[in-house]
Design a protein around this motif. Structure first.
Motif, PDB file in Angstrom:
ATOM      1  N   GLY A 226       1.027  -1.412  -0.139  1.00 29.30           N
ATOM      2  CA  GLY A 226       0.009   0.023   0.020  1.00 29.30           C
ATOM      3  C   GLY A 226       0.923   1.336  -0.108  1.00 29.30           C
ATOM      4  O   GLY A 226       0.525   2.408  -0.491  1.00 29.30           O
ATOM      5  N   VAL A 227       1.904   1.405   0.800  1.00 29.84           N
ATOM      6  CA  VAL A 227       2.731   2.535   0.914  1.00 29.84           C
ATOM      7  C   VAL A 227       3.547   2.541  -0.454  1.00 29.84           C
ATOM      8  O   VAL A 227       3.886   3.599  -0.908  1.00 29.84           O
ATOM      9  N   ALA A 228       3.854   1.455  -1.110  1.00 29.13           N
ATOM     10  CA  ALA A 228       4.636   1.419  -2.519  1.00 29.13           C
ATOM     11  C   ALA A 228       3.944   2.030  -3.368  1.00 29.13           C
ATOM     12  O   ALA A 228       4.202   3.038  -4.297  1.00 29.13           O
ATOM     13  N   VAL A 229       2.592   1.953  -3.471  1.00 32.75           N
ATOM     14  CA  VAL A 229       1.334   2.272  -4.378  1.00 32.75           C
ATOM     15  C   VAL A 229       1.446   3.862  -4.323  1.00 32.75           C
ATOM     16  O   VAL A 229       1.507   4.506  -5.298  1.00 32.75           O
ATOM     17  N   ILE A 230       1.757   4.344  -2.900  1.00 28.58           N
ATOM     18  CA  ILE A 230       1.668   5.714  -2.719  1.00 28.58           C
ATOM     19  C   ILE A 230       2.812   6.297  -3.366  1.00 28.58           C
ATOM     20  O   ILE A 230       2.792   7.547  -4.036  1.00 28.58           O
ATOM     21  N   LEU A 231       3.839   5.872  -2.968  1.00 29.42           N
ATOM     22  CA  LEU A 231       5.210   6.561  -3.110  1.00 29.42           C
ATOM     23  C   LEU A 231       5.343   6.389  -4.769  1.00 29.42           C
ATOM     24  O   LEU A 231       6.000   7.431  -5.314  1.00 29.42           O
ATOM     25  N   ILE A 232       5.199   5.452  -5.187  1.00 24.57           N
ATOM     26  CA  ILE A 232       5.648   4.969  -6.791  1.00 24.57           C
ATOM     27  C   ILE A 232       4.658   5.628  -7.688  1.00 24.57           C
ATOM     28  O   ILE A 232       5.339   6.492  -8.494  1.00 24.57           O
ATOM     29  N   THR A 233       3.513   5.379  -7.472  1.00 25.64           N
ATOM     30  CA  THR A 233       2.691   5.857  -8.614  1.00 25.64           C
ATOM     31  C   THR A 233       2.361   7.451  -8.061  1.00 25.64           C
ATOM     32  O   THR A 233       2.049   8.195  -8.932  1.00 25.64           O
ATOM     33  N   GLY A 234       2.330   7.680  -6.692  1.00 24.91           N
ATOM     34  CA  GLY A 234       2.202   9.084  -6.307  1.00 24.91           C
ATOM     35  C   GLY A 234       3.068  10.029  -7.196  1.00 24.91           C
ATOM     36  O   GLY A 234       2.727  11.118  -7.311  1.00 24.91           O
ATOM     37  N   THR A 235       4.166   9.419  -6.962  1.00 23.62           N
ATOM     38  CA  THR A 235       5.434  10.475  -7.621  1.00 23.62           C
ATOM     39  C   THR A 235       5.076  10.638  -9.107  1.00 23.62           C
ATOM     40  O   THR A 235       5.207  11.732  -9.621  1.00 23.62           O
ATOM     41  N   ALA A 236       4.854   9.640  -9.785  1.00 21.54           N
ATOM     42  CA  ALA A 236       4.636   9.563 -11.311  1.00 21.54           C
ATOM     43  C   ALA A 236       3.340  10.575 -11.576  1.00 21.54           C
ATOM     44  O   ALA A 236       3.547  11.298 -12.549  1.00 21.54           O
ATOM     45  N   LEU A 237       2.398  10.488 -10.691  1.00 22.76           N
ATOM     46  CA  LEU A 237       1.135  11.236 -10.891  1.00 22.76           C
ATOM     47  C   LEU A 237       1.245  12.527 -10.335  1.00 22.76           C
ATOM     48  O   LEU A 237       0.877  13.552 -11.186  1.00 22.76           O
ATOM     49  N   PHE A 238       2.136  12.979  -9.486  1.00 24.85           N
ATOM     50  CA  PHE A 238       2.252  14.223  -8.928  1.00 24.85           C
ATOM     51  C   PHE A 238       3.109  14.976 -10.094  1.00 24.85           C
ATOM     52  O   PHE A 238       2.450  16.312 -10.327  1.00 24.85           O
ATOM     53  N   PHE A 239       3.962  14.376 -10.845  1.00 24.13           N
ATOM     54  CA  PHE A 239       4.677  15.112 -11.610  1.00 24.13           C
ATOM     55  C   PHE A 239       3.776  15.119 -12.909  1.00 24.13           C
ATOM     56  O   PHE A 239       4.159  16.245 -13.803  1.00 24.13           O
ATOM     57  N   ALA A 240       3.238  14.073 -13.304  1.00 20.22           N
ATOM     58  CA  ALA A 240       2.205  14.365 -14.504  1.00 20.22           C
ATOM     59  C   ALA A 240       1.151  15.268 -14.326  1.00 20.22           C
ATOM     60  O   ALA A 240       0.791  16.029 -15.236  1.00 20.22           O
ATOM     61  N   ASP A 241       0.778  15.395 -13.060  1.00 21.56           N
ATOM     62  CA  ASP A 241      -0.515  16.380 -13.120  1.00 21.56           C
ATOM     63  C   ASP A 241       0.271  17.807 -13.075  1.00 21.56           C
ATOM     64  O   ASP A 241      -0.405  18.703 -13.648  1.00 21.56           O
ATOM     65  N   LYS A 242       1.390  18.205 -12.559  1.00 24.96           N
ATOM     66  CA  LYS A 242       2.192  19.404 -12.945  1.00 24.96           C
ATOM     67  C   LYS A 242       2.376  20.001 -14.053  1.00 24.96           C
ATOM     68  O   LYS A 242       2.094  20.853 -14.564  1.00 24.96           O
ATOM     69  N   LEU A 243       2.750  18.667 -15.018  1.00 20.40           N
ATOM     70  CA  LEU A 243       3.120  18.926 -16.327  1.00 20.40           C
ATOM     71  C   LEU A 243       1.822  19.224 -17.091  1.00 20.40           C
ATOM     72  O   LEU A 243       1.870  20.002 -18.194  1.00 20.40           O
ATOM     73  N   ALA A 244       0.920  18.893 -16.733  1.00 25.37           N
ATOM     74  CA  ALA A 244      -0.718  18.994 -17.271  1.00 25.37           C
ATOM     75  C   ALA A 244      -1.163  20.330 -17.063  1.00 25.37           C
ATOM     76  O   ALA A 244      -2.260  20.492 -17.286  1.00 25.37           O
ATOM     77  N   GLY A 245      -0.631  21.079 -15.813  1.00 32.58           N
ATOM     78  CA  GLY A 245      -1.078  22.256 -15.673  1.00 32.58           C
ATOM     79  C   GLY A 245      -1.793  22.343 -14.388  1.00 32.58           C
ATOM     80  O   GLY A 245      -2.366  23.319 -13.875  1.00 32.58           O
ATOM     81  N   GLY A 246      -1.844  21.123 -13.517  1.00 29.43           N
ATOM     82  CA  GLY A 246      -2.204  21.102 -12.182  1.00 29.43           C
ATOM     83  C   GLY A 246      -1.334  21.671 -11.321  1.00 29.43           C
ATOM     84  O   GLY A 246      -0.309  22.050 -11.423  1.00 29.43           O
ATOM     85  N   ASN A 247      -1.825  21.366  -9.906  1.00 28.53           N
ATOM     86  CA  ASN A 247      -0.894  21.709  -8.979  1.00 28.53           C
ATOM     87  C   ASN A 247      -0.456  20.531  -8.070  1.00 28.53           C
ATOM     88  O   ASN A 247       0.183  20.585  -7.064  1.00 28.53           O
ATOM     89  N   GLY A 248      -0.789  19.415  -8.561  1.00 31.69           N
ATOM     90  CA  GLY A 248      -0.304  18.192  -7.979  1.00 31.69           C
ATOM     91  C   GLY A 248      -1.149  17.557  -6.951  1.00 31.69           C
ATOM     92  O   GLY A 248      -1.083  16.212  -6.435  1.00 31.69           O
ATOM     93  N   VAL A 249      -2.266  18.211  -6.469  1.00 31.61           N
ATOM     94  CA  VAL A 249      -3.133  17.603  -5.607  1.00 31.61           C
ATOM     95  C   VAL A 249      -4.096  16.499  -6.272  1.00 31.61           C
ATOM     96  O   VAL A 249      -4.142  15.331  -5.632  1.00 31.61           O
ATOM     97  N   ALA A 250      -4.480  16.574  -7.599  1.00 28.33           N
ATOM     98  CA  ALA A 250      -4.963  15.485  -8.170  1.00 28.33           C
ATOM     99  C   ALA A 250      -4.332  14.328  -8.481  1.00 28.33           C
ATOM    100  O   ALA A 250      -4.670  13.130  -8.157  1.00 28.33           O
ATOM    101  N   GLY A 251      -2.881  14.533  -8.593  1.00 28.40           N
ATOM    102  CA  GLY A 251      -1.913  13.530  -8.724  1.00 28.40           C
ATOM    103  C   GLY A 251      -1.874  12.720  -7.576  1.00 28.40           C
ATOM    104  O   GLY A 251      -1.815  11.247  -7.465  1.00 28.40           O
ATOM    105  N   ILE A 252      -1.682  13.207  -6.444  1.00 26.54           N
ATOM    106  CA  ILE A 252      -1.600  12.525  -4.953  1.00 26.54           C
ATOM    107  C   ILE A 252      -2.722  11.766  -4.954  1.00 26.54           C
ATOM    108  O   ILE A 252      -2.927  10.736  -4.251  1.00 26.54           O
ATOM    109  N   ALA A 253      -3.908  12.277  -5.127  1.00 27.57           N
ATOM    110  CA  ALA A 253      -5.388  11.807  -4.852  1.00 27.57           C
ATOM    111  C   ALA A 253      -5.537  10.608  -5.522  1.00 27.57           C
ATOM    112  O   ALA A 253      -6.280   9.731  -5.022  1.00 27.57           O
TER     113      ALA A 253
END
Length: 318
Positions: A226-253
């Motif tokens: 569970g923690v690995a899902v948050i750390l690994i996918t969360g990191t990828a999602l965070f930066f993808a969200d930022k690149l798409a114009g978001g602030n990272g909140v949606a990526g973490i969620a």
């Protein structure tokens, strides 16, 4: 009594607390829904109908001029999460193969846990901390749902057909809402106000499908997944969200495991007998990951959203 305000003091409280209530009832009184039946029983198993109406209401609040932004945001989240899962699967397959290690951890468990986002939790968090474009982006992400992408990631042969009907079905309620809201502002005013009210109801239904005992059965390995899902996918999602114009909140969620993903290992094993020996342990692991991420992600999302707002306020004040 100020129950609502007390719930809102907990990060993602309007989602998390009803979800935990449903999981608690399902853990200790698993037959409660069947016992009462009728409308009460429907609350335990009626997540999809509630989400369908929720999407129609959300759709009425969306201006059609934001559609390109929605596709960009949803696509970036989808491809980053699945992409992270594929990379991890490639590495894990070299180390584990088709068997298990560390008390039941398998490639099947890893992929199933990482591929599918807890949509209800994501929607609830976006309703509280995100933008309406973030909520509208979720139907694009529903391609993750079910065993299809997990099978593709695992390299199972014979899945050349894409379930386009399911994708259209996932987007249709939102599209209907968008049409109504853009044709008639009164629909937007009427249904838009109802969006927050649906959150605790589908949250309870999602929780009613979880069992805390699964976490205990999976032990530390399930917690680790569970923690690995948050750390690994969360990191990828965070930066993808930022690149798409978001602030990272949606990526973490979105860095969660869907409760329904626990059923994926059994389906995969039925399609490919090579995974039959690990399907049982994978089911437990994925269920544990779903619970762990459902508890931790709201707190992390709330923390980052608060930090973003603080930074925004400081920028505006300057």
């Amino acid at each position: 009594m100020q129950i609502k305000k007390a719930m809102e003091k907990v990060p993602g409280g309007m989602m998390l607390l009803p979800l935990l209530l449903g999981a608690t009832i399902n853990t200790f009184i698993p037959t409660a829904g069947e016992f009462f039946g009728s409308y009460t029983g429907a609350l335990f198993k009626g997540v999809l109908p509630i989400l369908a109406v929720f999407f129609v209401c959300v759709g009425t609040t969306i201006d059609v001029r934001t559609t390109p932004k929605i596709l960009k945001r949803g696509g970036s989240l989808l491809f980053s999460k699945v992409g992270a899962s594929i990379v991890v699967a490639l590495i894990a397959s070299q180390m584990i193969g088709e068997g298990t290690v560390l008390g039941g951890l398998s490639v099947l468990a890893i992929v199933a846990a990482m591929n599918d986002t807890n949509g209800g939790l994501y929607l609830a968090l976006m309703d509280q901390y995100g933008k309406k474009e973030d909520i509208a982006a979720y139907p694009v992400m529903t391609v993750e749902a079910g065993p299809f992408l997990t099978m593709v990631t695992l390299g199972i042969v014979g899945l050349s057909a894409f379930p386009w009907q399911t994708l259209i079905g996932a987007v249709l309620p939102l599209a209907i809402g968008m049409i109504l809201g853009n044709l008639d502002k009164d629909f937007r005013d009427l249904f838009g106000k109802a969006v927050p009210a649906f959150v605790p109801f589908f949250a309870f239904g999602l929780g009613a499908g979880l069992d805390f005992r699964k976490v205990m059965d999976a032990g530390l390995v399930g917690l680790f997944l569970g923690v690995a899902v948050i750390l690994i996918t969360g990191t990828a999602l965070f930066f993808a969200d930022k690149l798409a114009g978001g602030n990272g909140v949606a990526g973490i969620a979105a860095a969660t495991t869907a409760g329904s993903a626990a059923g994926v290992p059994t389906i995969v094993a039925a399609a490919n007998p090579a995974y039959a020996s690990v399907a049982g342990s994978a089911t437990v692991m994925v269920a544990a990951s779903a619970i762990v991420t459902a508890i931790l992600v709201p707190f992390i999302t709330a923390w980052w959203a608060k930090r973003v707002n603080v930074q925004l306020n400081e920028t505006v004040s300057k």
